[in-house]
Design an enzyme around this catalytic site. Structure first.
Site, PDB file in Angstrom:
ATOM      1  CE  LYS A  16       1.079   0.981   4.479  1.00  0.00           C
ATOM      2  NZ  LYS A  16       1.931   2.099   4.872  1.00  0.00           N
ATOM      3  CB  ALA A 114      10.005  -0.212   2.145  1.00  0.00           C
ATOM      4  CG  LEU A 116       6.297   0.258  -0.045  1.00  0.00           C
ATOM      5  CD1 LEU A 116       7.244  -0.446  -1.016  1.00  0.00           C
ATOM      6  CD2 LEU A 116       5.322   1.145  -0.812  1.00  0.00           C
ATOM      7  N   GLY A 117       3.928  -1.453   3.865  1.00  0.00           N
ATOM      8  CA  GLY A 117       2.985  -2.366   4.524  1.00  0.00           C
ATOM      9  C   GLY A 117       3.126  -3.808   4.093  1.00  0.00           C
ATOM     10  CB  SER A 120       0.692  -4.795   7.603  1.00  0.00           C
ATOM     11  OG  SER A 120       1.525  -4.226   8.578  1.00  0.00           O
ATOM     12  CB  ALA A 121       0.067  -6.661   2.606  1.00  0.00           C
ATOM     13  CG  ASP A 153      -0.080  -0.169   8.631  1.00  0.00           C
ATOM     14  OD1 ASP A 153      -0.771   0.786   8.999  1.00  0.00           O
ATOM     15  OD2 ASP A 153       1.024  -0.052   8.069  1.00  0.00           O
TER      16      ASP A 153
HETATM   17  O1  C5P Z   1       1.142  -1.852  15.587  1.00  0.00           O
HETATM   18  P1  C5P Z   1       2.535  -2.036  15.110  1.00  0.00           P
HETATM   19  O2  C5P Z   1       3.260  -3.137  15.826  1.00  0.00           O
HETATM   20  O3  C5P Z   1       2.631  -2.173  13.611  1.00  0.00           O
HETATM   21  O4  C5P Z   1       3.293  -0.693  15.439  1.00  0.00           O
HETATM   22  C1  C5P Z   1       4.700  -0.595  15.497  1.00  0.00           C
HETATM   23  C2  C5P Z   1       5.086   0.580  16.365  1.00  0.00           C
HETATM   24  O5  C5P Z   1       4.723   1.807  15.702  1.00  0.00           O
HETATM   25  C3  C5P Z   1       4.357   0.639  17.687  1.00  0.00           C
HETATM   26  O6  C5P Z   1       5.060  -0.075  18.668  1.00  0.00           O
HETATM   27  C4  C5P Z   1       4.357   2.117  17.992  1.00  0.00           C
HETATM   28  O7  C5P Z   1       5.596   2.505  18.523  1.00  0.00           O
HETATM   29  C5  C5P Z   1       4.228   2.741  16.619  1.00  0.00           C
HETATM   30  N1  C5P Z   1       2.832   3.090  16.280  1.00  0.00           N
HETATM   31  C6  C5P Z   1       2.235   4.172  16.897  1.00  0.00           C
HETATM   32  N2  C5P Z   1       0.940   4.509  16.582  1.00  0.00           N
HETATM   33  C7  C5P Z   1       0.255   3.813  15.656  1.00  0.00           C
HETATM   34  C8  C5P Z   1       0.847   2.710  15.009  1.00  0.00           C
HETATM   35  C9  C5P Z   1       2.145   2.376  15.343  1.00  0.00           C
HETATM   36  O8  C5P Z   1       2.849   4.845  17.739  1.00  0.00           O
HETATM   37  N3  C5P Z   1      -1.002   4.193  15.363  1.00  0.00           N
END
Ligand code: C5P
Length: 299
Positions: A16, A114, A116-117, A120-121, A153
């Site tokens: 994405k 990068a 680009l997710g 997560s995708a 994501d």
């Molecule tokens: O949710 P995820 O593990 O992908 O997020 C990675 C890091 O990015 C989180 O630990 C946080 O530090 C930061 N993050 C954030 N706010 C979000 C998404 C991610 O602060 N909405």
């Protein structure tokens, strides 16, 4: 008599871009309140998933992951449970009590870390496929809850079309968007999402404008307006630490891009291209020309 059911699927997990990313503030749980327009693009990882669940026959859960692809792309991709594919499979099994196996081969084409997710995708595609192959029968809402626990994501990438994500990323609203011609410029290093958000805190946290005019331009396919409106609140703080990204943005604009925005926490840049093919990719950048895609089925 046993009935043989198909238990292998091949699915595409699309990367994405974020056409705007607005950080509204830091929350008490450490995450940041966001608003972002996510648009899937024609660049995907491929997953081959061989799986079966049967509460009578299996007493445990066995997961395996193999990662293939260009050595430069897969160098940093873990094959243990820190990979979001295995985290997604484990979380789904925990949520549903599924017992059985999943053997997954992930063919990487999307660069990691990068913006680009890609990871997560991959996780979103794994959840959808295993929900089916393991016959978990979670509805969309329940699957989105599992997705959220895997990563911020992931719920938006379950949607497969353009969507605005809010909250931590879990409140997802599908939106209509005209297809865009983009140039993606990848840079040869990764950026941790956690670092990018921390830099936003350290630098005083700027919040971009109301995205309504941008969403309207995206729906109408008004490239000139859209190109001028794209923004990402993480861009300045990331570029301050990695000036090479700002230089690449400048070169894309000089090459004829209507507008340029950093994807997620970077470092990839997405350039919105004019319809007249006047854009000439700068020679010293690694640029891929592609379109955004509107939902649809996997090829
Ligand atoms: O949710 P995820 O593990 O992908 O997020 C990675 C890091 O990015 C989180 O630990 C946080 O530090 C930061 N993050 C954030 N706010 C979000 C998404 C991610 O602060 N909405």
């Amino acid at each position: 008599m046993t009935v043989e059911v198909p238990n292998t699927v091949v699915v595409q997990a699309r990367a994405k871009v974020n056409l705007f990313l607005r950080v509204l503030g830091r929350r008490s749980d450490g995450y940041h309140e966001l608003e972002t327009l996510i648009a899937p693009v024609e660049l995907s990882d491929q997953l081959e998933i061989h799986a079966r669940s049967d509460q009578e026959q299996f007493r445990t859960l066995a997961l395996s992951l193999e990662v293939t692809g260009d050595p430069e792309l897969i160098g940093d991709v873990p094959v243990d449970e820190s990979n979001l594919v295995l985290r997604a499979a484990r979380s789904l099994a925990e949520a549903t009590g599924a017992r059985g196996f999943a053997d997954i081969t992930l063919r990487k084409r999307v660069p990691s870390a990068a913006g680009l997710g890609g990871g997560s995708a991959d996780a979103a595609a794994t959840l959808v496929a295993l929900n089916d192959l393991w016959a978990c029968r979670l509805d969309d809402e329940a699957l989105a809850r599992v997705a959220q626990a895997v990563g911020s994501d992931v719920p938006a990438l379950l949607v497969r079309g353009a969507a605005v994500a809010r909250g931590r990323g879990e409140r997802v609203e599908p939106v209509r968007m005209a297809s865009l011609n983009l140039a993606l410029a990848t840079l040869p290093f990764g950026i941790s999402t956690a670092d990018a958000f921390q830099w936003w805190d350290e630098d005083g946290g700027r919040t971009g404008p109301d995205p309504e005019p941008l969403l309207d331009a995206a729906e109408r396919g008004d490239l000139e307006a859209l190109g001028k409106l794209v923004y990402n609140d993480l861009e300045d703080v990331v570029m301050a630490r990695h000036p090479v990204i700002g230089e690449a943005r400048q070169r894309l604009l000089e090459a004829g891009a209507v507008g340029v925005v950093m994807c997620g926490s970077g470092p990839t840049l997405a350039a919105v291209l004019p319809p007249d093919e006047s854009f000439k990719p700068p020679k010293d950048l690694d640029v891929t020309l592609l379109h955004t895609v509107e939902g649809g089925t996997d090829e």
